[in-house]
Design an enzyme around this catalytic site. Structure first.
Site, mmCIF file in Angstrom:
data_model
loop_
_atom_site.group_PDB
_atom_site.id
_atom_site.type_symbol
_atom_site.label_atom_id
_atom_site.label_comp_id
_atom_site.label_asym_id
_atom_site.label_seq_id
_atom_site.Cartn_x
_atom_site.Cartn_y
_atom_site.Cartn_z
ATOM 1 N N ASN A 176 -0.871 -1.027 5.232
ATOM 2 C CA ASN A 176 0.360 -0.613 5.923
ATOM 3 C C ASN A 176 1.206 0.351 5.099
ATOM 4 O O ASN A 176 1.749 1.318 5.630
ATOM 5 C CB ASN A 176 1.168 -1.830 6.372
ATOM 6 C CG ASN A 176 1.567 -2.736 5.229
ATOM 7 O OD1 ASN A 176 0.952 -2.759 4.172
ATOM 8 N ND2 ASN A 176 2.615 -3.514 5.447
ATOM 9 N N GLU A 273 0.929 -10.854 -3.453
ATOM 10 C CA GLU A 273 2.043 -10.571 -2.533
ATOM 11 C C GLU A 273 1.456 -10.694 -1.138
ATOM 12 O O GLU A 273 0.686 -9.853 -0.688
ATOM 13 C CB GLU A 273 2.603 -9.172 -2.806
ATOM 14 C CG GLU A 273 3.987 -8.959 -2.212
ATOM 15 C CD GLU A 273 3.921 -8.465 -0.780
ATOM 16 O OE1 GLU A 273 4.121 -9.323 0.124
ATOM 17 O OE2 GLU A 273 3.689 -7.276 -0.554
ATOM 18 N N CYS A 307 5.216 -7.139 6.174
ATOM 19 C CA CYS A 307 5.070 -8.560 5.834
ATOM 20 C C CYS A 307 6.409 -9.280 5.776
ATOM 21 O O CYS A 307 6.479 -10.490 6.024
ATOM 22 C CB CYS A 307 4.334 -8.708 4.512
ATOM 23 S SG CYS A 307 5.113 -7.866 3.121
ATOM 24 N N GLU A 481 6.633 -8.455 -7.820
ATOM 25 C CA GLU A 481 6.363 -7.044 -8.061
ATOM 26 C C GLU A 481 7.680 -6.295 -8.072
ATOM 27 O O GLU A 481 8.635 -6.680 -7.384
ATOM 28 C CB GLU A 481 5.448 -6.474 -6.975
ATOM 29 C CG GLU A 481 4.040 -7.045 -7.033
ATOM 30 C CD GLU A 481 3.077 -6.296 -6.140
ATOM 31 O OE1 GLU A 481 3.508 -5.781 -5.089
ATOM 32 O OE2 GLU A 481 1.885 -6.217 -6.500
#
Length: 509
Positions: A176, A273, A307, A481
């Site tokens: 994405n 993630e 997400c 992250e």
């Protein structure tokens, strides 16, 4: 029936963009050991434009031998080159060169992003311009990050805790936002002194190839960054190989669990993630139309394929119907169309299988008693993987559409009895990536934020800031992250205790 491509007149932005030559020099090759090498197989991945449903280009598919070569190149660069021994400030200069190179290639990357997954070009252009800043951020961090911390040891004269590169990193990114996701891994890994094998997503490999071309252009030492595109089986080879010290993954929670089990078996380091099913809690003091407009606008980002999307909207039962109507009005009026048309607010989903997935969830929502406020079908276009912006009301918190990640423009409105019940509902999920609280009382917002089990909690809208770190609780991942916390997973701490003070160091005062 009309086609969204037809919303842009011939010779306009959409058509001229699709006539552009592919901005990649070597889509038929793999970037290994600082060179573009031919793959060992003749297999390729077909990249389909989700707006036209036509072939955009093909990219080389790496086989098992190719992955082994990439890992060997990264291992050699780490074990036998000067790269991990450079001072952080020296590696920071390479990061700045990458940042500058990506800025020069921003237009190419933005077109690739739009053509591969359907993101609006107005968004891809603006977002790609900011990717270089992530490399600059970690370059700046070299100046004051505590790579060494002096101590007074209980025994001996010299104590030092040094943070050293973890080794070879296998980086796997989702389709994405591949360029940003790669930056969140590659930038801190390079600053730490690691070497990398970047596995690009088969659906959208172009941005990773742009990064590889930049690495070649600036003369990044051979083997420090290797880029290839592979399917799941060969990707798992990257996770299993004992020469890979750490895996950094962005993708689904199901795949993340698989990676964690493999890495756990061989004690490899990993950060994950993963997915989300993020709640927005609207308290009674907040204006419903303002909240509805904010949430509808946020769900247009990446056509709902985010997400951390706020897809579970929890509102007091006595205001539920009013809010659902307002949300349906705003989201239902969103203009769906060609991502190159400046008037479009929502483009196509990335792939046919993704549209099928979203449609299956809409069917489950109806079957399990959700009330369809708006959307639920496909717009009247001849082609393109489009879905209408969709809102369900009266959704039970245990319903499938309230618990599973859909990854498309589908919002669920869930009624709550009171504030305490709203917090309880928000936390009743296996995920914990993102959340937000709508209230005019900042103290109330902060109290709620501390109770919500999510990696990020915003106030009065969708909020993230990669400089502060991004990641999730529960099945939304492991580790963070971005920010200073995003550098730590690429470093190992080593305690050094010496009988005397080595040259170059002064006694502690």
């Amino acid at each position: 029936m009309s086609s969204p491509v037809g919303t842009v007149e011939s010779g306009g932005a959409g058509f001229s963009a699709r006539e552009r030559a592919l901005p990649l020099s070597h889509p038929d090759r793999l970037f290994i050991g600082g060179q573009w090498v031919a793959p060992t197989t003749s297999s390729t991945f077909a990249i389909i434009d989700p707006t036209t449903e036509e072939l955009y280009y093909r990219v080389a598919e790496a086989g098992p031998e190719d992955m082994a070569k990439a890992i060997a190149a990264a291992r050699t660069a780490f074990d036998r080159s000067e790269w991990p021994l450079l001072a952080p400030a020296e590696r920071a200069e390479w990061l700045r060169k990458i940042a500058d190179g990506l800025r020069r290639r921003a237009a190419d990357a933005s077109h690739l992003w739009t053509r591969q997954v359907g993101v609006l070009h107005t968004m891809s252009s603006a977002s790609i311009e900011r990717v270089g800043a992530h490399y600059d951020y970690y370059a700046d961090l070299a100046a004051d990050f505590p790579f060494e911390v002096r101590h007074r040891p209980l025994q001996g004269a010299f104590g030092n805790v040094v943070r050293e590169p973890i080794g070879v990193v296998g980086a796997i990114v989702a389709w994405n936002t591949p360029m940003s996701l790669a930056a969140y891994k590659v930038a801190p890994a390079l600053l730490a002194g690691c070497t990398i094998v970047l596995k690009a997503p088969p659906e959208a490999p172009g941005e990773a190839y742009v990064l590889a071309e930049v690495a070649e252009e600036i003369g990044l030492p051979a083997g420090v960054l290797n880029v290839l595109t592979a399917d799941r089986e060969v990707s798992e080879q990257l996770v299993r190989d004992p020469r890979v010290d750490k895996v950094a993954f962005t993708g689904s929670s199901g795949v993340g669990r698989r990676i964690a089990s493999i890495c756990g078996d061989r004690m490899a380091r990993y950060t994950l993630e993963l997915g989300g099913k993020s709640p927005a809690v609207i308290f009674d003091d907040y204006d419903l139309e303002t909240a509805a407009r904010s949430l509808a606008d946020a769900e247009c980002v990446l056509n709902g394929q985010v997400c951390s999307s706020l897809t579970r909207i929890i509102v007091s039962r006595h205001r539920h119907d009013e809010f659902a109507e307002a949300l349906g009005a705003f989201f239902g009026s969103v203009r769906v169309g060609d991502p190159y048309d400046p008037a479009s607010q929502l483009g196509p989903l990335a792939m046919e299988r993704q549209r099928d997935r979203v449609e299956s969830y809409i069917a489950k929502g109806l079957a399990e008693g959700g009330k369809l406020v708006t959307g639920g079908g496909r717009p009247d276009f001849e082609r393109g993987f489009y879905i209408q912006p969709t809102v369900f009301s009266g959704v039970d918190n245990q319903a499938t559409i309230a618990q599973e990640e859909i990854f498309g423009p589908v919002l669920s409105v869930i009624p709550a009895d009171d504030e305490e019940h709203a917090i309880q509902l928000a936390n009743e999920t296996v995920f914990g990536l993102n959340a937000t609280v709508f209230t005019n009382d900042v103290d109330r917002a902060y109290r709620a934020a501390r109770r919500l089990r999510a990696g990020t909690v915003g106030h009065n809208g969708y909020r993230t800031d990669p400089r502060m770190g991004f990641g999730g609780f529960k099945q939304s991942g492991v580790g963070r992250e971005g920010g200073r916390d995003g550098l730590l997973p690429y470093l190992e701490s080593k305690t050094v205790i010496l009988d005397e003070i080595p040259s170059g160091y002064e006694p502690l005062v």
